[in-house]
Design an enzyme around this catalytic site. Structure first.
Site, PDB file in Angstrom:
ATOM      1  N   TYR A  40     -19.497  68.994 -18.811  1.00 46.88           N
ATOM      2  CA  TYR A  40     -18.322  69.764 -19.266  1.00 46.88           C
ATOM      3  C   TYR A  40     -17.995  69.450 -20.725  1.00 46.88           C
ATOM      4  CZ  TYR A  40     -13.783  72.058 -19.136  1.00 46.88           C
ATOM      5  OH  TYR A  40     -12.737  72.907 -19.373  1.00 46.88           O
ATOM      6  N   ALA A  87     -24.150  88.729 -37.038  1.00 50.91           N
ATOM      7  CA  ALA A  87     -25.030  89.055 -35.905  1.00 50.91           C
ATOM      8  C   ALA A  87     -26.515  89.162 -36.307  1.00 50.91           C
ATOM      9  CB  ALA A  87     -24.560  90.343 -35.247  1.00 50.91           C
ATOM     10  N   HIS A 125     -15.925 104.826 -26.515  1.00 50.55           N
ATOM     11  CA  HIS A 125     -17.280 105.291 -26.193  1.00 50.55           C
ATOM     12  C   HIS A 125     -17.864 104.607 -24.957  1.00 50.55           C
ATOM     13  CE1 HIS A 125     -17.735 101.779 -28.707  1.00 50.55           C
ATOM     14  NE2 HIS A 125     -18.995 101.659 -28.335  1.00 50.55           N
ATOM     15  N   LYS A 172     -28.187  88.804 -30.872  1.00 51.57           N
ATOM     16  CA  LYS A 172     -29.077  89.524 -31.786  1.00 51.57           C
ATOM     17  C   LYS A 172     -30.068  88.522 -32.388  1.00 51.57           C
ATOM     18  CE  LYS A 172     -25.429  92.479 -31.567  1.00 51.57           C
ATOM     19  NZ  LYS A 172     -24.208  92.158 -30.800  1.00 51.57           N
ATOM     20  N   PHE A 215     -17.928  96.551 -37.528  1.00 54.38           N
ATOM     21  CA  PHE A 215     -18.489  96.955 -36.235  1.00 54.38           C
ATOM     22  C   PHE A 215     -17.345  97.314 -35.280  1.00 54.38           C
ATOM     23  CE2 PHE A 215     -20.191  96.040 -31.962  1.00 54.38           C
ATOM     24  CZ  PHE A 215     -21.118  97.055 -31.931  1.00 54.38           C
ATOM     25  N   ASP A 216     -17.653  98.070 -34.224  1.00 51.31           N
ATOM     26  CA  ASP A 216     -16.567  98.604 -33.385  1.00 51.31           C
ATOM     27  C   ASP A 216     -15.697  97.534 -32.729  1.00 51.31           C
ATOM     28  OD1 ASP A 216     -18.657  97.976 -31.715  1.00 51.31           O
ATOM     29  OD2 ASP A 216     -18.483  99.732 -30.436  1.00 51.31           O
ATOM     30  N   ASP A 257     -19.615  88.475 -40.690  1.00 52.62           N
ATOM     31  CA  ASP A 257     -19.982  88.874 -39.337  1.00 52.62           C
ATOM     32  C   ASP A 257     -21.507  88.850 -39.349  1.00 52.62           C
ATOM     33  OD1 ASP A 257     -20.789  90.164 -37.074  1.00 52.62           O
ATOM     34  OD2 ASP A 257     -19.411  91.851 -37.261  1.00 52.62           O
TER      35      ASP A 257
HETATM   36  N1  F0G Z   1     -20.735  92.294 -34.981  1.00 55.57           N
HETATM   37  C1  F0G Z   1     -21.762  93.141 -35.075  1.00 55.57           C
HETATM   38  C2  F0G Z   1     -22.284  93.530 -36.413  1.00 55.57           C
HETATM   39  C3  F0G Z   1     -22.336  93.657 -33.916  1.00 55.57           C
HETATM   40  O1  F0G Z   1     -23.351  94.509 -34.018  1.00 55.57           O
HETATM   41  C4  F0G Z   1     -21.827  93.252 -32.656  1.00 55.57           C
HETATM   42  C5  F0G Z   1     -22.393  93.763 -31.420  1.00 55.57           C
HETATM   43  C6  F0G Z   1     -20.761  92.352 -32.615  1.00 55.57           C
HETATM   44  C7  F0G Z   1     -20.238  91.883 -33.810  1.00 55.57           C
HETATM   45  C8  F0G Z   1     -20.164  91.880 -31.323  1.00 55.57           C
HETATM   46  O2  F0G Z   1     -20.990  90.991 -30.688  1.00 55.57           O
HETATM   47  O3  F0G Z   1     -21.694  92.128 -28.564  1.00 55.57           O
HETATM   48  O4  F0G Z   1     -21.959  89.668 -28.872  1.00 55.57           O
HETATM   49  O5  F0G Z   1     -19.714  90.645 -28.582  1.00 55.57           O
HETATM   50  N2  F0G Z   1     -23.168  94.735 -31.388  1.00 55.57           N
HETATM   51  C9  F0G Z   1     -23.876  95.249 -30.244  1.00 55.57           C
HETATM   52  C10 F0G Z   1     -24.603  96.505 -30.650  1.00 55.57           C
HETATM   53  C11 F0G Z   1     -23.098  95.394 -29.005  1.00 55.57           C
HETATM   54  O6  F0G Z   1     -25.099  97.211 -29.769  1.00 55.57           O
HETATM   55  O7  F0G Z   1     -24.730  96.777 -31.845  1.00 55.57           O
HETATM   56  P1  F0G Z   1     -21.102  90.862 -29.090  1.00 55.57           P
END
Ligand code: F0G
Length: 458
Positions: free
Chosen positions: A72, A216, A449, A257, A124-125, A214
């Site tokens: 833990y 990823a 979406h 990613k 990102f969304d 950010d």
């Molecule tokens: N930032 C970026 C640039 C992303 O592309 C994503 C996720 C996230 C943050 C959020 O990360 O999914 O681990 O919570 N992108 C995926 C996509 C879902 O399909 O582009 P997460």
């Protein structure tokens, strides 16, 4: 004869995939309310909905899973992960989270309040969602060139420095930090140059602001810097990564990613006060500071994935496959966001389905057509994903309307890419006959979406 390019790995384990008939797909799609996220994965032949958590782990990653320390508190797996993150990014404080958006949630809970403005390059969304749900504004300062899909420039993900400075002057204290997404997913998996990262840093310093990456797909961004930006061709990917992160104060990471794990993420920084704030939220939302929503075995796999995927050969194998799909589309004259991105090809739907009005969502319509044609699942990155303006509640039609074909890492072969390209060509050949799009019958207020319900427009 010069030897052709080939992947820097071979395949040790396979997973069967199945084709279906058009009639079956028509039925399934109706049941899914024309929403790709509502399909069952077994109803899909080639799945390009995302490159997130869908990569194939290496034998070393799988081996490391067996050695996971599930304690833990203070698990050795945490320290393996933390040491790797520190070595690659230079950040000493590392807080695991279950995925990227969780890192955003933890950090933004501490930093963003109502009325704030967070400037960046095409958030990102989930990032936008976490900003807007706190009644703050995600202000897009991406360069205008990113909107011209046919323009071929090397760093189309860049921040527009003049737009950013204008925002810094205008909003002053309302700006808690600047966010840079590397690579820039929403505008097409396009990279940000080292020069642009530096210029943003200089501007942030001038106005006393912090910079968050950010991250990823930061390793893919480093690949593009190495192969496209003057002065970096002799540097290793790891050297480039260290320089990139030296211009940031902190990072959020979706490890699904570029760390090639199925689940995981983290927040990392050298700012002790940010870490101290975030860890309190992290404990509440995610778990104790040395696991934060992750298993020990997953942290082990993450450490190795991050290390492997910051090596040139692995990145080259991946990015060349995306490029390969782009070249096939070139052969057929199908327009996409140029040049090919790091993780995906983004087909410019408004240039393909020219008879489908924007109110009927051309990119979603093209996504549906591609699924019907060959069981290939792409993802709309366009008017649906853009959500409504939080104030006016109008649809946001001012951005791009794209069909994203995200390529999972180390999963499909170039033969699969040939199938994708051929299916798109078939649709392209009959594009003039597609005049009707889709209508929304139900939608959520944020991140619509994922759950939207649609029907064919009359
Ligand atoms: N930032 C970026 C640039 C992303 O592309 C994503 C996720 C996230 C943050 C959020 O990360 O999914 O681990 O919570 N992108 C995926 C996509 C879902 O399909 O582009 P997460």
């Amino acid at each position: 004869m010069e030897l052709p390019f080939a992947e820097s790995w071979k395949i040790k384990m396979v997973e069967p995939i199945r084709k279906s008939t058009r009639k079956e797909r028509e039925q399934w799609l109706k049941e899914a309310k024309y929403n790709m996220f509502q399909l069952k994965a077994e109803q899909v032949y080639i799945d390009l909905i995302t490159d997130s958590g869908t990569g194939a782990m290496s034998d070393r990653q799988w081996a490391a899973m067996m050695l996971g320390d599930e304690s833990y508190a203070g698990a050795s797996s945490y320290y393996k992960m933390k040491d790797t993150v520190t070595r690659i990014t230079g950040f000493d404080y590392v807080l695991p989270t279950h995925q990227g958006r969780a890192a955003e949630n933890v950090l933004f809970s501490c930093l963003i309040k109502e009325g704030d403005v967070v400037p960046g390059n095409s958030h990102f969304d989930t990032t936008k969602g976490h900003i807007e749900s706190r009644k703050a504004i995600a202000l897009d300062c991406t360069i205008d060139e990113a909107k011209d899909t046919q323009l071929e420039i090397p760093f189309k993900g860049n921040v527009d420095i003049a737009k950013l400075e204008e925002a810094l002057k205008k909003y002053g204290d309302r700006i808690p930090f600047i966010i840079i997404t590397i690579t820039n997913n929403t505008s097409g998996g396009q990279p940000v140059s080292m020069q642009n990262l530096w210029d943003t840093r200089v501007l942030a310093n001038k106005y006393g602001k912090k910079v968050l990456f950010d991250s990823a797909r930061f390793a893919e961004n480093a690949y593009f810097i190495k192969t496209r930006e003057k002065g970096f061709d002799k540097k290793t990917i790891k050297e480039i990564c260290l320089e990139m992160f030296s211009y940031a104060d902190a990072m959020t990471m979706s490890a699904k990613k570029d760390a090639i794990v199925n689940m995981g993420g983290f927040f990392a920084t050298n700012l002790k006060d940010w870490y101290d704030m975030a860890k309190v939220k992290g404990i509440a939302y995610e778990g104790f500071v040395t696991y934060g929503g992750m298993n020990g075995r997953d942290m082990n796999a993450l450490a190795i994935g991050l290390d492997e995927n910051t090596e040139f050969d692995n990145l080259e194998s991946r990015i060349k496959q995306v490029e390969y799909l782009g070249k096939k589309l070139d052969e057929y004259g199908i327009p996409y966001q140029r040049p090919a991105g790091g993780h995906a090809i983004f087909v410019d739907a408004t240039k393909v389905l020219t008879h489908v009005p924007k109110e009927e969502f051309p990119a979603q319509t093209l996504t549906v057509e591609l699924y019907l044609e060959a069981g290939i699942r792409g993802c709309e990155i366009g008017y649906l994903l853009a959500d409504r303006d939080p104030v006016t509640r109008e649809n946001r039609f001012d951005g791009l309307d794209l069909l994203r074909l995200a390529i999972p890492r180390r999963v499909y072969t170039d033969n699969h890419m040939n199938v994708v390209a051929a299916a798109l060509k078939n649709i392209y050949d009959r594009r003039e006959s597609i005049t009707k799009g889709l209508e929304i019958t139900w939608e959520a207020e944020l991140l619509r979406h994922f759950t939207v319900e649609m029907k064919r427009a009359k």
